[in-house]
Enzyme design. Sequence first.
Site, PDB file in Angstrom:
ATOM      1  CG  ASP A 218      -1.769   1.224   1.337  1.00 33.63           C
ATOM      2  OD1 ASP A 218      -2.734   1.334   0.564  1.00 33.63           O
ATOM      3  OD2 ASP A 218      -1.475   2.078   2.196  1.00 33.63           O
ATOM      4  CD  GLU A 282      -2.425   2.422  -3.305  1.00 38.19           C
ATOM      5  OE1 GLU A 282      -3.604   2.774  -3.387  1.00 38.19           O
ATOM      6  OE2 GLU A 282      -1.777   2.458  -2.236  1.00 38.19           O
TER       7      GLU A 282
END
Length: 557
Positions: A218, A282
Amino acid sequence: MSECPDNALARRPSERDTLNAPWWKGAIIYQIYPRSFQDTTGDGIGDLKGIIKRLDHIASLGVDAVWLSPFFKSPMKDYGYDVSDYCDVDQMFGSLEDFDRLVERAHALGLKVIIDQVYSHTSDEHAWFTESRESRTNPKADWYVWADPKEDGSPPNNWQSVFGGTSWKWDARRQQYYFHNFLPSQPDLNVHNPEVQDALLAAAKFWLDRGVDGFRLDAINFAMHDRQLRDNPPSGLPMDLVTRPFDMQRHIYSMSQPEVPAFLERIRALLDTYDGKFTVAEIGGPDPIDEMKRFTEGDSRLNSAYSFDFLYAKSLSPDRVARSLNQWTGTGSEGWPSWAFSNHDAPRAVSRWAAAGDRKQAADLLLLLLLALRGNAFIYQGEELGLPQANVPFEHLKDPEAIANWPRTLGRDGARTPIPWEADKPHAGFSAGEPWLPVDPGHVPLSADLQEADPGSSLNVTRSLIAERRKWPALRLGSLRFLDAPEGVIAFERTLESQTVLCVFNVSDTIRRYMPPEGNALAVVAHERGSAVDKPSVPGQLEPWSGYWAVGQAHEN
């Protein structure tokens, strides 16, 4: 759906043609947002046992893996992305034993398990931060990003947070500011510190030893900061496009630092001590392609990365698709891309890109397109049901970003509402209690049980298309070449050895005509209104939001 006919020109490569490719290359990965998937306790919040209950549904789609958004211990101020213990399950989701059973059941069904890892920041309730803020000399004093105020008491620089306002929060104990890219309750780790890296790698090893098959990292380009704390320059974005102060800066010092790839190499080195593990990053930001390529370059960094190219796009056009896909040429040491049209961070694509009356057709056509792109395909829970963005009234909003920026942004809650499983049960079968976010009444007719019996439902179209994709290795691993096409039509070829699949999509609300290159009209999987079907020949007329894959020989210029 019947099988496409065999053809001498359209050789179907045998399984051994793709045995050398790792399982994740060209994989289809289903994202689960645990809070909204299935509740088994009646508290209105989805849990790990609920995921186990619905794994058969996921396996029936034919996907390769599941990706679980955070289920770790957390105060939930950012709904799990504020981790207070990297190595434990939050009790609202269950226990470590539940997680072990989930992995065991998924593997029995042939599904890999990917989990989120949040390495850029923690919760301010994490034990590391509790210790770090106690003094400037304790063992973890340098585990977070601390800085003295300017002489006038103001923050160290002009950095702005994603959720609005300064990225710095004053802490009276240390008489310093700490840095946060997101909420003030999400202090940024000092990932420059080797001890912090060691601790994060230990957390990764904890989950690898429990059998996970890889990680989605993330906000990994937020993981390091400029150690000189230089001011970010202005972005020059017109005010009518600004939704928050964050948009008004170029974030060249508060994120995306050149030291990040060296940390990624440490992550990859750890995963390489296990068999068959996968990593995907990401990458947010206005121009992420350079970072995506740096983060996935060669054999010593991450396997794949995805950006918000499509996730934040307000419209879909052939130019947009070509611009995104052509950035990945497959040459040299370039990594492997991943693609998502919807996820927990963005309004659902079918609502962004199609008018209300076209959404069933568009939902199915978008899946046909996603599965044809060169790279990995991420399917977000509910996409297989054709769910549009849910309407969540302001008084029911939970997303801190949506609340802070209302009404300038749609926020994320409308993509996070519970999945409708059974139309005739309370809350569409998601929970016996009041859900944490309301079930949109418009989602109930799209519930999974009603779609099971309808051959033309989005659910059954999804299953048919994934099954068909598996027959054609060119769609999984082949090169991609765009073809000339009329306005509103996307046309490209995927080629692997002697097999070529022509992929054509009308992403407009107008009938278009497209005649394919000679020699391609051999075996067709066509998407028409209401179903995915085999057709004996390539249609010259494309209805709005329709398309096909045609298997045949490569077209020569």
